[in-house]
Structure formats: structure tokens, C-alpha cells
Design a protein around this motif. Sequence first.
Motif, PDB file in Angstrom:
ATOM      1  N   VAL A 194      64.126  39.317 107.653  1.00  0.00           N
ATOM      2  CA  VAL A 194      64.909  40.530 107.234  1.00  0.00           C
ATOM      3  C   VAL A 194      65.115  40.313 105.750  1.00  0.00           C
ATOM      4  O   VAL A 194      65.069  41.588 104.985  1.00  0.00           O
ATOM      5  CB  VAL A 194      66.082  40.792 108.107  1.00  0.00           C
ATOM      6  N   ILE A 195      66.147  39.373 105.414  1.00  0.00           N
ATOM      7  CA  ILE A 195      66.636  39.280 103.982  1.00  0.00           C
ATOM      8  C   ILE A 195      65.457  39.512 102.820  1.00  0.00           C
ATOM      9  O   ILE A 195      65.769  40.110 102.095  1.00  0.00           O
ATOM     10  CB  ILE A 195      67.215  37.994 103.933  1.00  0.00           C
ATOM     11  N   PRO A 196      64.311  38.809 102.957  1.00  0.00           N
ATOM     12  CA  PRO A 196      63.424  39.138 101.919  1.00  0.00           C
ATOM     13  C   PRO A 196      62.996  40.480 101.708  1.00  0.00           C
ATOM     14  O   PRO A 196      62.910  41.074 100.815  1.00  0.00           O
ATOM     15  CB  PRO A 196      62.150  38.110 102.254  1.00  0.00           C
ATOM     16  N   VAL A 197      62.741  41.279 103.154  1.00  0.00           N
ATOM     17  CA  VAL A 197      62.291  42.464 102.987  1.00  0.00           C
ATOM     18  C   VAL A 197      63.476  43.459 102.271  1.00  0.00           C
ATOM     19  O   VAL A 197      62.910  44.198 101.424  1.00  0.00           O
ATOM     20  CB  VAL A 197      61.951  42.973 104.479  1.00  0.00           C
ATOM     21  N   ILE A 198      64.419  43.176 102.645  1.00  0.00           N
ATOM     22  CA  ILE A 198      65.691  44.090 102.066  1.00  0.00           C
ATOM     23  C   ILE A 198      65.767  43.659 100.544  1.00  0.00           C
ATOM     24  O   ILE A 198      65.946  44.705  99.741  1.00  0.00           O
ATOM     25  CB  ILE A 198      67.046  43.756 102.508  1.00  0.00           C
ATOM     26  N   CYS A 199      65.696  42.381 100.228  1.00  0.00           N
ATOM     27  CA  CYS A 199      65.574  42.209  98.872  1.00  0.00           C
ATOM     28  C   CYS A 199      64.282  42.736  97.927  1.00  0.00           C
ATOM     29  O   CYS A 199      64.751  43.245  96.662  1.00  0.00           O
ATOM     30  CB  CYS A 199      65.343  40.708  98.841  1.00  0.00           C
ATOM     31  N   MET A 200      63.348  42.812  98.696  1.00  0.00           N
ATOM     32  CA  MET A 200      62.130  43.736  97.995  1.00  0.00           C
ATOM     33  C   MET A 200      62.382  45.006  97.816  1.00  0.00           C
ATOM     34  O   MET A 200      61.896  45.735  96.902  1.00  0.00           O
ATOM     35  CB  MET A 200      60.905  43.358  99.211  1.00  0.00           C
ATOM     36  N   GLY A 201      63.204  45.494  98.386  1.00  0.00           N
ATOM     37  CA  GLY A 201      63.841  47.240  98.291  1.00  0.00           C
ATOM     38  C   GLY A 201      64.987  47.056  97.234  1.00  0.00           C
ATOM     39  O   GLY A 201      64.863  47.732  96.193  1.00  0.00           O
ATOM     40  N   LEU A 231      56.339  34.380  89.858  1.00  0.00           N
ATOM     41  CA  LEU A 231      55.615  33.270  90.582  1.00  0.00           C
ATOM     42  C   LEU A 231      56.319  31.835  90.653  1.00  0.00           C
ATOM     43  O   LEU A 231      56.067  31.048  91.734  1.00  0.00           O
ATOM     44  CB  LEU A 231      54.239  33.422  90.095  1.00  0.00           C
ATOM     45  N   LEU A 232      56.928  31.527  89.605  1.00  0.00           N
ATOM     46  CA  LEU A 232      57.435  30.368  89.538  1.00  0.00           C
ATOM     47  C   LEU A 232      58.867  30.283  90.661  1.00  0.00           C
ATOM     48  O   LEU A 232      59.069  29.297  91.162  1.00  0.00           O
ATOM     49  CB  LEU A 232      57.990  29.848  88.168  1.00  0.00           C
ATOM     50  N   ILE A 233      59.516  31.278  90.490  1.00  0.00           N
ATOM     51  CA  ILE A 233      60.679  31.505  91.244  1.00  0.00           C
ATOM     52  C   ILE A 233      60.160  31.543  92.828  1.00  0.00           C
ATOM     53  O   ILE A 233      60.854  30.925  93.892  1.00  0.00           O
ATOM     54  CB  ILE A 233      61.419  32.785  91.227  1.00  0.00           C
ATOM     55  N   LEU A 234      59.106  32.205  93.274  1.00  0.00           N
ATOM     56  CA  LEU A 234      58.343  32.301  94.523  1.00  0.00           C
ATOM     57  C   LEU A 234      57.937  30.680  94.915  1.00  0.00           C
ATOM     58  O   LEU A 234      58.247  30.139  96.149  1.00  0.00           O
ATOM     59  CB  LEU A 234      57.346  33.181  94.723  1.00  0.00           C
ATOM     60  N   ALA A 235      57.292  30.039  94.059  1.00  0.00           N
ATOM     61  CA  ALA A 235      56.908  28.491  94.397  1.00  0.00           C
ATOM     62  C   ALA A 235      58.030  27.789  94.607  1.00  0.00           C
ATOM     63  O   ALA A 235      58.141  26.757  95.645  1.00  0.00           O
ATOM     64  CB  ALA A 235      55.966  28.008  93.377  1.00  0.00           C
ATOM     65  N   GLY A 236      59.354  27.884  93.875  1.00  0.00           N
ATOM     66  CA  GLY A 236      60.199  27.040  93.876  1.00  0.00           C
ATOM     67  C   GLY A 236      60.950  27.263  95.088  1.00  0.00           C
ATOM     68  O   GLY A 236      61.339  26.360  96.088  1.00  0.00           O
ATOM     69  N   ALA A 237      61.230  28.475  95.589  1.00  0.00           N
ATOM     70  CA  ALA A 237      61.750  28.940  96.530  1.00  0.00           C
ATOM     71  C   ALA A 237      61.240  28.382  98.036  1.00  0.00           C
ATOM     72  O   ALA A 237      61.825  27.854  98.920  1.00  0.00           O
ATOM     73  CB  ALA A 237      61.854  30.487  96.918  1.00  0.00           C
ATOM     74  N   ILE A 238      59.605  28.381  98.134  1.00  0.00           N
ATOM     75  CA  ILE A 238      59.048  28.118  99.219  1.00  0.00           C
ATOM     76  C   ILE A 238      59.148  26.586  99.152  1.00  0.00           C
ATOM     77  O   ILE A 238      59.242  26.086 100.457  1.00  0.00           O
ATOM     78  CB  ILE A 238      57.876  28.613  99.235  1.00  0.00           C
ATOM     79  N   VAL A 272      69.890  27.058 103.570  1.00  0.00           N
ATOM     80  CA  VAL A 272      68.616  27.152 102.602  1.00  0.00           C
ATOM     81  C   VAL A 272      67.797  27.749 102.973  1.00  0.00           C
ATOM     82  O   VAL A 272      67.194  28.512 101.960  1.00  0.00           O
ATOM     83  CB  VAL A 272      68.256  25.709 102.697  1.00  0.00           C
ATOM     84  N   LEU A 273      67.372  28.072 104.224  1.00  0.00           N
ATOM     85  CA  LEU A 273      66.479  28.923 104.584  1.00  0.00           C
ATOM     86  C   LEU A 273      66.634  30.375 104.244  1.00  0.00           C
ATOM     87  O   LEU A 273      66.070  31.284 103.724  1.00  0.00           O
ATOM     88  CB  LEU A 273      66.111  29.052 106.032  1.00  0.00           C
ATOM     89  N   TRP A 274      67.973  30.902 104.225  1.00  0.00           N
ATOM     90  CA  TRP A 274      68.708  31.994 103.891  1.00  0.00           C
ATOM     91  C   TRP A 274      68.509  32.326 102.575  1.00  0.00           C
ATOM     92  O   TRP A 274      67.947  33.599 101.924  1.00  0.00           O
ATOM     93  CB  TRP A 274      70.097  32.148 104.439  1.00  0.00           C
ATOM     94  N   MET A 275      69.008  31.221 101.504  1.00  0.00           N
ATOM     95  CA  MET A 275      68.787  31.499 100.218  1.00  0.00           C
ATOM     96  C   MET A 275      67.360  31.507  99.686  1.00  0.00           C
ATOM     97  O   MET A 275      67.238  32.212  98.605  1.00  0.00           O
ATOM     98  CB  MET A 275      69.854  30.442  99.491  1.00  0.00           C
ATOM     99  N   THR A 276      66.363  30.728 100.224  1.00  0.00           N
ATOM    100  CA  THR A 276      65.056  30.747  99.624  1.00  0.00           C
ATOM    101  C   THR A 276      64.410  32.008 100.200  1.00  0.00           C
ATOM    102  O   THR A 276      63.577  32.462  99.400  1.00  0.00           O
ATOM    103  CB  THR A 276      64.417  29.642 100.358  1.00  0.00           C
ATOM    104  N   SER A 277      64.811  32.462 101.326  1.00  0.00           N
ATOM    105  CA  SER A 277      64.338  34.039 101.644  1.00  0.00           C
ATOM    106  C   SER A 277      64.590  34.985 100.633  1.00  0.00           C
ATOM    107  O   SER A 277      64.046  35.824 100.206  1.00  0.00           O
ATOM    108  CB  SER A 277      64.894  34.427 103.253  1.00  0.00           C
ATOM    109  N   LEU A 278      66.055  34.872 100.066  1.00  0.00           N
ATOM    110  CA  LEU A 278      66.609  35.819  99.190  1.00  0.00           C
ATOM    111  C   LEU A 278      65.893  35.842  97.811  1.00  0.00           C
ATOM    112  O   LEU A 278      65.251  36.756  97.369  1.00  0.00           O
ATOM    113  CB  LEU A 278      68.095  35.386  98.819  1.00  0.00           C
TER     114      LEU A 278
END
Length: 399
Positions: A51-58, A81-88, A99-105
Motif C-alpha cells: 500500500v505504501i509505495p502505491v500511495i507514494c506514487m500518488g 533508478l538509483l534510488i529504486l535499485a538502492g531501496a530494493i 526496513v521493508l516499510w522505508m524501502t517501500s516508501l
Amino acid sequence: MRSKTTSSLLLFAIFIVALNLRPAITSIGPLLDIIREDLMLSNTQVSLLTVIPVICMGVFAMLAPVLNRAIGLNYTMYAMLLILAGAIGIRFLFVSFSVLWMTSLAAGISIAVIGPLLSALIKQYFPSHVAMVVGIYSFGMGMGATLSTGLTAVFYEASDSSYAFALAVWAVLAIIGILAWRLSATHPMEVKQRQSTVHSGVNPWRNRTAWSFLVFFGLQTALFFAVLTWLVPIAVTNGMTLLQAGTLLSMMTVVQIVMNIGFPLVLQRLNSRTPALVFILVLGILSIALMWTAQPVLFSAGVLLLGIPLGGLFPICLLMPMDATESAEETNTWTAMMQTGGFIIGGILPLFIAMLYDYTANHHVTLFVFLLLFVAMLVLALRIGNSTAADKTVDATSH
């Protein structure tokens, strides 16, 4: 004007980047119960990871035009893309709910910026082939979702039941995305924007049609992520094994991929997109009815049928602001507005579904919510079709 070679490189880059717009979210679904049990979470808590990443996408979609104007398209794309690679990737090093919560954000923010910029890029560089390129774009996202839902469990088994590795391995796709963008960016590329957008076209925030786009996009987003999150648990509840449920989910996403690439090509040949949209929404209602029976054969048929609207709705949502606007700048603004509100709606509704299941422990309630989403979209589709027809009549009269 870009040459055929540079245009091909750009199409390749769009496809590879699009591959990255779903795995950070959809890789959670197949491991939902495993993560919940290991970290001792409720269904509502574990659903926050999708849910968190979807809301962030908005919430952060409106950053796209701001960053594009401030640092340019290429630097913005590299940064996201760098942020995405680092988060995953961080998911492999640290295993905890926080950690899962923050990386989803972080993943949600990067995806929020990338999406509108790709739409504007398509509008600017492929104005005569918008539907076809949107098909490539949505095909990439569908492929990313399919790979992550189908292979995450495989990586989990291959790594001696390490869900940290199974989640983090998708950072490789983001690194490939950076390389693909670098290959395309050797040729000058930008999304043009004026310093002021006040007189650059219709302000979408004051336009009823744009608000209809926003709500429609939100409902289809909620349905997409809710289905990918809850389909396996629903199937297991109906008597399937985890392997059988995962295989069925993979088969459904294959249907989605076919629709991702094929449906835009069909739409390109139609004067009005509304009849095709209404048709796939009716198929969606039928698919839920088949799943409701809980009979193994009918349930499986319903899931496969569900892949048709799930695969066709996103590309038509991408086309809506492109059809309604005249320039890449307007498309960027309308798409950002649509995704801002739409992803917030798309994030909140799946959380509501998780809360309902925690309360009722009955997945028939989940299926009923899916049905309500389809009915609401059908009503909106007819409204949007009528509004578009009225707008065209006004335009013809004014000329």
C-alpha cells in the motif's frame, strides 16, 4: 527529429525502465503469508508493504514536472533508478518491518516520478504512434509484474527460504534500467516545459473530465494491486496448494501481458475507445462471478478471464490524458494529476480490503469489493465516453 536507430534505442530504454515499475511492489504478494508469519504481523500491517509505495506514487507524482524542469529528464531518470535499485537492494542486508516499510516508501517515490515522465516522453517523441508505444510501455510493466510474481517464490526456494534475497534480487533490473537509459541518453533527449503552465492549456485540476480520469485510474490501480496481493491467499483458502495458486497467478499475468501489448494496438484502430473499455469491464464482472462459485474449474477460468481487464485497463488509462491534451507538457501535467490522486485511491482501497479480511476472515467479502470496483469503473467509463463525445462536438462546432 530522432533517427530510426535512436528511436529504437529510446523504445528499448522505455521498455527496460517500465520493467522496473512493479517488482518492488508485486514481489511482496507471493511471500505475503511468509513475511507476515516471520515478522508476526497482521494482514493489515503486511499489506502496508504494498500500500505504501502505491500511495507514494500518488503523493509524489507531481514531482515529475518539477524535477524535469529543475535538473532535466536524464538526471531525473538516473536519480530515480538509483534510488529504486538502492531501496530494493537494502532488503537483502536488513530484515525487519521498519526496513521493508522505508524501502517501500523510497521505491514508491522513484516510481511516482518515472511514470509521468515516460508518458510525456511518449507524447513528445512518438506523437503518431502513441498507442503502439504505450503498448510497449505497459507490456514492460506487465512483464515486470509477471516476472516478480512468478519468480520470487522460485528465488525464495533456491536461496534456502530467504525471502530477503527473493525480494532484493529485483534490484538487478533497476541496474539494467540505468544502463539502458545511458545507452539511449547518448543522444540528446528532453521533455520540453514552459516556465509557466498557466496559459499552456486546460488546467486539469479544474476539469471534470480530468477528475473522471483520476478516479477511474484510482479504481483500476486499487483492483490491480489488490488482486496481485490477495489472489494467492484466496486460491489457497479455496483448497489450492501454494504452488497451484502461484502457477494460476502466473498464468493470469501472462494473459495480462498479451493484453498489455495487444489491446493498445486494437484501440489504435478504433474511433472511440469506450465500447472496448465497456466490453473488458463486463468481462471483469463475469470473472468475479466465476471466482465467487469457488468451484476449482470455474474459479480458475474466472482468474484467467480476470487477466483481460487487468491487462487492458492500464494502457487505456495512459491513453486517456494523451487523447485529451495537445502537447507533451499538457500530457505530463494531466498524467501527473491523474496519478497523484489515482495512486492515493489505489493505495487506500487495498488497505481497506486487508482490514475487512482481518475483521471478517472471509474472502467472499474481498471478491465482493472487487465486484464493486468493476461496477464503479463501468459507470465512470460511460461517463467519460459521453464527456469525450461532447467535447469533440464542441470542438467541431467552434471550428
